[in-house]
Write an enzyme that holds these catalytic residues in place. Structure first.
Site, PDB file in Angstrom:
ATOM      1  N   ASN B 214       0.840  -1.204   0.000  1.00  8.39           N
ATOM      2  CA  ASN B 214       0.000   0.000   0.000  1.00  8.39           C
ATOM      3  C   ASN B 214       0.879   1.261   0.000  1.00  8.39           C
ATOM      4  O   ASN B 214       2.093   1.191  -0.184  1.00  8.39           O
ATOM      5  CB  ASN B 214      -0.947  -0.040   1.202  1.00  8.39           C
ATOM      6  CG  ASN B 214      -0.181  -0.051   2.539  1.00  8.39           C
ATOM      7  OD1 ASN B 214       0.996   0.295   2.591  1.00  8.39           O
ATOM      8  ND2 ASN B 214      -0.861  -0.448   3.591  1.00  8.39           N
ATOM      9  N   GLN B 259      -9.351  -7.126 -15.310  1.00  9.36           N
ATOM     10  CA  GLN B 259      -8.521  -6.050 -14.769  1.00  9.36           C
ATOM     11  C   GLN B 259      -9.345  -5.157 -13.862  1.00  9.36           C
ATOM     12  O   GLN B 259      -8.916  -4.790 -12.779  1.00  9.36           O
ATOM     13  CB  GLN B 259      -7.916  -5.189 -15.889  1.00  9.36           C
ATOM     14  CG  GLN B 259      -6.805  -5.864 -16.634  1.00  9.36           C
ATOM     15  CD  GLN B 259      -5.758  -6.436 -15.723  1.00  9.36           C
ATOM     16  OE1 GLN B 259      -5.130  -5.721 -14.966  1.00  9.36           O
ATOM     17  NE2 GLN B 259      -5.577  -7.749 -15.756  1.00  9.36           N
ATOM     18  N   HIS B 262      -9.792  -5.830 -10.142  1.00  8.13           N
ATOM     19  CA  HIS B 262      -8.647  -5.709  -9.231  1.00  8.13           C
ATOM     20  C   HIS B 262      -8.807  -4.533  -8.283  1.00  8.13           C
ATOM     21  O   HIS B 262      -8.457  -4.599  -7.112  1.00  8.13           O
ATOM     22  CB  HIS B 262      -7.354  -5.483 -10.025  1.00  8.13           C
ATOM     23  CG  HIS B 262      -6.604  -6.744 -10.315  1.00  8.13           C
ATOM     24  ND1 HIS B 262      -6.093  -7.526  -9.326  1.00  8.13           N
ATOM     25  CD2 HIS B 262      -6.285  -7.355 -11.474  1.00  8.13           C
ATOM     26  CE1 HIS B 262      -5.476  -8.577  -9.868  1.00  8.13           C
ATOM     27  NE2 HIS B 262      -5.585  -8.497 -11.172  1.00  8.13           N
ATOM     28  N   GLU B 327       0.310  -1.984 -19.733  1.00  7.27           N
ATOM     29  CA  GLU B 327       0.893  -3.046 -18.910  1.00  7.27           C
ATOM     30  C   GLU B 327       0.596  -4.411 -19.549  1.00  7.27           C
ATOM     31  O   GLU B 327       1.492  -5.202 -19.784  1.00  7.27           O
ATOM     32  CB  GLU B 327       0.293  -2.971 -17.498  1.00  7.27           C
ATOM     33  CG  GLU B 327       0.836  -4.019 -16.548  1.00  7.27           C
ATOM     34  CD  GLU B 327       0.021  -4.104 -15.255  1.00  7.27           C
ATOM     35  OE1 GLU B 327      -1.089  -3.536 -15.202  1.00  7.27           O
ATOM     36  OE2 GLU B 327       0.500  -4.763 -14.314  1.00  7.27           O
ATOM     37  N   HIS B 328      -0.688  -4.667 -19.813  1.00  5.06           N
ATOM     38  CA  HIS B 328      -1.113  -5.910 -20.473  1.00  5.06           C
ATOM     39  C   HIS B 328      -1.724  -5.572 -21.824  1.00  5.06           C
ATOM     40  O   HIS B 328      -2.571  -4.680 -21.907  1.00  5.06           O
ATOM     41  CB  HIS B 328      -2.199  -6.633 -19.662  1.00  5.06           C
ATOM     42  CG  HIS B 328      -1.796  -6.978 -18.264  1.00  5.06           C
ATOM     43  ND1 HIS B 328      -2.210  -6.244 -17.170  1.00  5.06           N
ATOM     44  CD2 HIS B 328      -1.035  -7.983 -17.778  1.00  5.06           C
ATOM     45  CE1 HIS B 328      -1.712  -6.792 -16.069  1.00  5.06           C
ATOM     46  NE2 HIS B 328      -0.992  -7.842 -16.402  1.00  5.06           N
ATOM     47  N   ASP B 361      -1.583 -14.062 -15.393  1.00  8.47           N
ATOM     48  CA  ASP B 361      -1.550 -13.737 -13.964  1.00  8.47           C
ATOM     49  C   ASP B 361      -1.121 -14.933 -13.122  1.00  8.47           C
ATOM     50  O   ASP B 361      -0.552 -14.773 -12.046  1.00  8.47           O
ATOM     51  CB  ASP B 361      -2.940 -13.288 -13.489  1.00  8.47           C
ATOM     52  CG  ASP B 361      -3.241 -11.858 -13.900  1.00  8.47           C
ATOM     53  OD1 ASP B 361      -2.283 -11.119 -14.194  1.00  8.47           O
ATOM     54  OD2 ASP B 361      -4.427 -11.490 -13.933  1.00  8.47           O
ATOM     55  N   HIS B 420      45.256  10.093 -13.670  1.00  9.03           N
ATOM     56  CA  HIS B 420      44.725   9.122 -14.629  1.00  9.03           C
ATOM     57  C   HIS B 420      45.749   8.867 -15.728  1.00  9.03           C
ATOM     58  O   HIS B 420      46.085   7.734 -16.055  1.00  9.03           O
ATOM     59  CB  HIS B 420      43.438   9.652 -15.282  1.00  9.03           C
ATOM     60  CG  HIS B 420      42.218   9.560 -14.422  1.00  9.03           C
ATOM     61  ND1 HIS B 420      42.062  10.294 -13.285  1.00  9.03           N
ATOM     62  CD2 HIS B 420      41.079   8.823 -14.558  1.00  9.03           C
ATOM     63  CE1 HIS B 420      40.874  10.017 -12.738  1.00  9.03           C
ATOM     64  NE2 HIS B 420      40.267   9.124 -13.496  1.00  9.03           N
TER      65      HIS B 420
END
Lengths: 434, 434
Positions: B214, B259, B262, B327-328, B361, B420
């Site tokens: 969360n 989706q 969810h 995302e998907h 999933d 260097h």
């Protein structure tokens, strides 16, 4: 004087833990200022960029002069001495070859269940590269950031580089040209990061921003993260040298100082099983610190953060190195390969006496943008991977759905996600009715 | 009602841009609270953990009961119905096989100049996985985070999972067992993240923390970043379905709702070239929203963030999808492979009508932890790459140093880094005197 530790000392563990926890950087809290700058650029675009550049860089721009023209770049590049141009070209070529070898392959296969699986790699469409201005405007850094992006296939690569008082570094522009950079803008600071992240009329927004910068730039990158991708926020540089007594102490002293001269917050650590060699290196460093151009910076770094650790044997050296997880690790022992396989965490490793770390800074091929402050425990140096992303692929045949669909139904039910389950059930039902 | 767009509409570009810029998440500002919790855990360790767990989870712990014993895990696992255990085992096996294929190779080679170059991949030593408690305590998420870590070779994998009122989810513990998790702690929130990052007497510190949580968990992960690595901060889930008229509208409606169920902030978008099909899907969704157990959540998501976009052709569908970078992405067309190669940005792609996103999933094999909120433009889903890091290797032969050392000297001089340059010069001098 640097810290002197010996693993035989009774208080070694305590002193080593203190060394591990040493805070080398005091980041000023510029977050509120940076928030204001970002908001200003988001709202007023080029007008804000021009105002801020006048204020911070004492440079008067117009929307037409924010971007370097190709003619301006040509004129600047013409000033680069041929010997420097050739060195930069060799560096670019070697960095390109090394990073090209990093490109991962796509994959597709059909498994026993009849599921076709795989992935595809695709480049980020547009990337922005921040290049610091003034003394820290390093052409080598430009190559190290820009070449992986172009090797990865980034179509649009924009560079922002502040030019305080209008002074540009010709070598930086040549590096940009050699690396295939598409656009160069003469802006810097948090305002440049804001422009790259949100876009202005002159500077179209990019998808990811990389490159080093001061506290303002770092704070701005943190703030725009999410809107765009960013690379790591790098801390001061560091080197750990594991060397046995069969080394030239002057060479190792130079390697230690080549980190120390970067920054008073840099850290150089020598780990050796030879107290005599350690003393010789320390004497050589002391001598160098009377002659080096940047002796003040290097001396401060060596005094405040340098360390010499005497170990019983090389196994102990490896253990300590793994606890430190150094950005740069030189292994100068009779058989460096034997130690290499025991190193669990390090940004970059340099093997043997003919490989000073400075070779890696410029010309070796591997990237010199590396994880600092022990973050090599969980992260890697910059690479083509920072400019590509992976899309996973799945295709179920009816056979595959029959084989594994029922398990998905069970798991969806166990997580009380009904539509998830039904999306499988509906299809299985159709298959069963066939 | 979801948003209705048609690319033929005069105001389409404006409406689509608004859709792209839509803010779906209001993160409460819990940063000050989280800073206090982290500081408390750093100072008081287990005592703080125990107090905070009593307050937030109404659970009384002792230093001895912070960690689940193996006997406790055995007893909980014994409660899992065999059908669920078998489904979880199949999922674990398929996820393991897919991720094992991702492991990259080490490389070493000698180039024309005589420089030996390459890299090694090594695992992160210790990783921590945050698993949410209560309703969002998903065994599938545990598998998706833990299995890549173990495939990568992470030796020590610790899980923290809050158990409000002492209630543990047996499936989550079974998933931990199947994935090879080494330690499970019954703590959660920002205090769990702090414990993983800084360590307590009971919970040793880890090097990287992954897993969803969360607002408190997300803020804590941002705060400990740098001390340890973290994965992406995931936003609400989203799906884009590209479908032609030759699909079953009920199936596509279920995919969209899988989706939406969810989270009220989730987003489901249908892109189709068939207005009739779009209408049929919308009707089917409306019907589903009268029956689904989570209809309230799904309905809110569909109403506030859902969208149906009518396009002229599939080329246009691909263009819009690339701008969204979902995302998907489900591609349900006659020839999904033809569109696949044109997709520039997406977290995961599901091809054809037999591949509902829910398969991904749970059981497909690819990871379900994926970039949200358009971040597929610059980032990838979770993989073994998140649990390994690359160390670059360079070894110069004398021949190589002679060939490329002079260019390093030139570049060091151009950047005014004298030590260097000298570290190379000193070695070249020795070679020339041989």
């Amino acid at each position: 004087m640097p810290l002197h530790l010996n693993t035989l000392d009774a208080d070694f563990e305590q002193a080593f833990t203190a060394l591990l926890g040493m805070k080398r950087e005091d980041s000023p809290d510029v977050d509120a200022i940076v928030a204001g700058i970002i908001s200003d650029v988001r709202q007023r675009g080029d007008a804000a960029l021009i105002e801020l550049t006048a204020r911070f860089d004492r440079l008067s721009l117009t929307p037409e002069t924010i971007r370097f023209s190709e003619a301006e770049i040509d004129a600047l590049i013409a000033k680069v001495p041929p010997i420097e141009a050739e060195a930069l070209e060799l560096a670019a070529e070697r960095i390109r070859t090394y990073h090209a070898a990093q490109m991962p392959q796509d994959a597709r296969w059909m498994d026993d269940a009849g599921a076709e699986l795989g992935w595809r790699w695709t480049p980020i469409a547009a990337a922005g590269l921040y290049v610091p201005g003034g003394l820290a405007s390093y052409p080598s850094s430009l190559l190290m950031n820009a070449i992986p992006a172009k090797v990865a296939g980034v179509k649009r690569l924009a560079v922002t580089v502040p030019t305080p008082d209008g002074v540009a570094n010709p070598l930086v522009l040549l590096a940009a040209r050699l690396a295939g950079v598409d656009e160069v803008y003469r802006v810097g600071g948090a305002q440049a990061v804001a422009a790259l992240a949100y876009g202005t009329a002159t500077i179209p927004a990019v998808d990811k921003i990389t490159g080093p910068g001061n506290a303002f730039v770092a704070a701005a990158k943190r703030r725009v993260f999410g809107k765009v991708g960013i690379d790591m926020i790098a801390g001061p540089s560091e080197i750990l040298v594991i060397a046995d007594g069969d080394n030239n102490p002057d060479w190792i002293a130079l390697d230690l100082m080549s980190q120390a001269e970067h920054d008073a917050s840099a850290q150089s650590i020598l780990v050796t099983d030879s107290p005599a060699f350690a003393a010789a290196v320390e004497t050589s460093v002391a001598k160098l610190l009377t002659t080096l151009a940047r002796a003040e910076i290097a001396g401060e770094s060596w005094r405040d953060f340098g360390a010499i650790i005497i170990v019983r044997d090389m196994a102990e050296a490896v253990q300590l190195s793994n606890r430190i997880a150094p950005e740069h690790l030189e292994i100068c022992t009779a058989d460096p390969e034997a130690l290499l396989t025991q190193i669990d965490h390090a940004g970059a490793i340099f093997l043997g006496q003919w490989t000073p770390e400075a070779i890696g800074d410029y010309i070796g091929g591997p990237n010199h943008v590396l994880p600092t402050a022990r973050s090599a425990r969980f992260s890697s140096g910059l690479s083509v991977m920072d400019f590509i992303k992976r899309t996973t692929i799945a295709r179920m045949t009816p056979e595959a759905l029959r084989a594994i669909g029922p398990a998905a139904e069970v798991l969806a039910a166990s997580e009380s996600l009904q539509a998830h389950g039904l999306s499988v059930t509906a299809r299985l039902k159709a298959l069963n009715e066939e």
